[in-house]
Design a protein around this motif. Structure first.
Motif, PDB file in Angstrom:
ATOM      1  N   UNK A  36       0.826  -1.209   0.000  1.00  0.00           N
ATOM      2  CA  UNK A  36       0.000   0.000   0.000  1.00  0.00           C
ATOM      3  C   UNK A  36       0.860   1.258   0.000  1.00  0.00           C
ATOM      4  N   UNK A  37       2.016   1.192   0.631  1.00  0.00           N
ATOM      5  CA  UNK A  37       2.925   2.333   0.653  1.00  0.00           C
ATOM      6  C   UNK A  37       3.895   2.310  -0.523  1.00  0.00           C
ATOM      7  N   UNK A  38       3.678   1.391  -1.450  1.00  0.00           N
ATOM      8  CA  UNK A  38       4.456   1.282  -2.689  1.00  0.00           C
ATOM      9  C   UNK A  38       5.965   1.187  -2.439  1.00  0.00           C
ATOM     10  N   UNK A  39       6.328   0.506  -1.351  1.00  0.00           N
ATOM     11  CA  UNK A  39       7.740   0.281  -1.001  1.00  0.00           C
ATOM     12  C   UNK A  39       8.536   1.584  -0.896  1.00  0.00           C
ATOM     13  N   UNK A  40       7.879   2.671  -0.458  1.00  0.00           N
ATOM     14  CA  UNK A  40       8.544   3.976  -0.346  1.00  0.00           C
ATOM     15  C   UNK A  40       8.867   4.286   1.119  1.00  0.00           C
ATOM     16  N   UNK A  41      10.151   4.213   1.507  1.00  0.00           N
ATOM     17  CA  UNK A  41      10.548   4.492   2.881  1.00  0.00           C
ATOM     18  C   UNK A  41      10.163   5.899   3.340  1.00  0.00           C
ATOM     19  N   UNK A  42      10.193   6.885   2.444  1.00  0.00           N
ATOM     20  CA  UNK A  42       9.842   8.254   2.834  1.00  0.00           C
ATOM     21  C   UNK A  42       8.388   8.346   3.280  1.00  0.00           C
ATOM     22  N   UNK A  43       7.514   7.646   2.594  1.00  0.00           N
ATOM     23  CA  UNK A  43       6.095   7.649   2.955  1.00  0.00           C
ATOM     24  C   UNK A  43       5.880   6.873   4.256  1.00  0.00           C
ATOM     25  N   UNK A  44       6.576   5.770   4.414  1.00  0.00           N
ATOM     26  CA  UNK A  44       6.471   4.998   5.656  1.00  0.00           C
ATOM     27  C   UNK A  44       6.952   5.813   6.856  1.00  0.00           C
ATOM     28  N   UNK A  45       8.023   6.594   6.677  1.00  0.00           N
ATOM     29  CA  UNK A  45       8.504   7.442   7.777  1.00  0.00           C
ATOM     30  C   UNK A  45       7.473   8.487   8.158  1.00  0.00           C
ATOM     31  N   UNK A  47       4.272   8.263   7.710  1.00  0.00           N
ATOM     32  CA  UNK A  47       3.163   7.552   8.355  1.00  0.00           C
ATOM     33  C   UNK A  47       3.489   7.272   9.822  1.00  0.00           C
ATOM     34  N   UNK A  48       4.717   6.870  10.111  1.00  0.00           N
ATOM     35  CA  UNK A  48       5.122   6.619  11.496  1.00  0.00           C
ATOM     36  C   UNK A  48       5.081   7.914  12.304  1.00  0.00           C
ATOM     37  N   UNK A  49       5.569   9.016  11.721  1.00  0.00           N
ATOM     38  CA  UNK A  49       5.531  10.302  12.412  1.00  0.00           C
ATOM     39  C   UNK A  49       4.089  10.730  12.681  1.00  0.00           C
ATOM     40  N   UNK A  50       3.214  10.482  11.735  1.00  0.00           N
ATOM     41  CA  UNK A  50       1.800  10.807  11.899  1.00  0.00           C
ATOM     42  C   UNK A  50       1.214  10.023  13.075  1.00  0.00           C
ATOM     43  N   UNK A  51       1.504   8.725  13.127  1.00  0.00           N
ATOM     44  CA  UNK A  51       0.984   7.887  14.209  1.00  0.00           C
ATOM     45  C   UNK A  51       1.539   8.292  15.563  1.00  0.00           C
ATOM     46  N   UNK A  56       1.858  16.856  13.480  1.00  0.00           N
ATOM     47  CA  UNK A  56       0.942  17.971  13.727  1.00  0.00           C
ATOM     48  C   UNK A  56       1.218  18.734  15.008  1.00  0.00           C
ATOM     49  N   UNK A  57       2.313  18.438  15.675  1.00  0.00           N
ATOM     50  CA  UNK A  57       2.629  19.147  16.914  1.00  0.00           C
ATOM     51  C   UNK A  57       3.236  20.514  16.593  1.00  0.00           C
ATOM     52  N   UNK A  58       2.735  21.570  17.226  1.00  0.00           N
ATOM     53  CA  UNK A  58       3.349  22.887  17.025  1.00  0.00           C
ATOM     54  C   UNK A  58       4.701  22.963  17.736  1.00  0.00           C
ATOM     55  N   UNK A  59       5.583  23.795  17.219  1.00  0.00           N
ATOM     56  CA  UNK A  59       6.902  24.004  17.801  1.00  0.00           C
ATOM     57  C   UNK A  59       6.904  25.321  18.569  1.00  0.00           C
TER      58      UNK A  59
END
Length: 70
Positions: A36-45, A47-51, A56-59
């Motif tokens: 589903x992530x089309x073997x793209x590590x950038x998208x998987x990263x 997705x992990x950050x999103x989870x 979405x955290x403000x700095x």
């Protein structure tokens, strides 16, 4: 044991589509997720950050001043 989730029974021998080399033996769910992530590590990263709630955290820039992620 699945090489990704370390839980379920491995059922698929997965290979790198470009190099043709075997990567490992994940379970059905993890193999489907990679597809589903089309073997793209950038998208998987991302997705992990999103989870993890990182995306979405403000700095805090200064006392009382926050920068929202773009």
């Amino acid at each position: 044991m699945c090489v990704i989730c370390l839980d379920a029974d491995p059922v698929h021998v997965v290979h790198d589509h470009q190099a043709g080399k075997v990567r490992g033996v994940p379970c059905f769910g993890c193999n489907a997720a990679l597809g589903q992530f089309k073997d793209r590590p950038d998208v998987l990263r991302r997705a992990a950050e999103y989870l993890e709630g990182i995306v979405w955290k403000p700095t805090l820039e200064a006392p009382g001043v926050y920068q929202l992620p773009s």
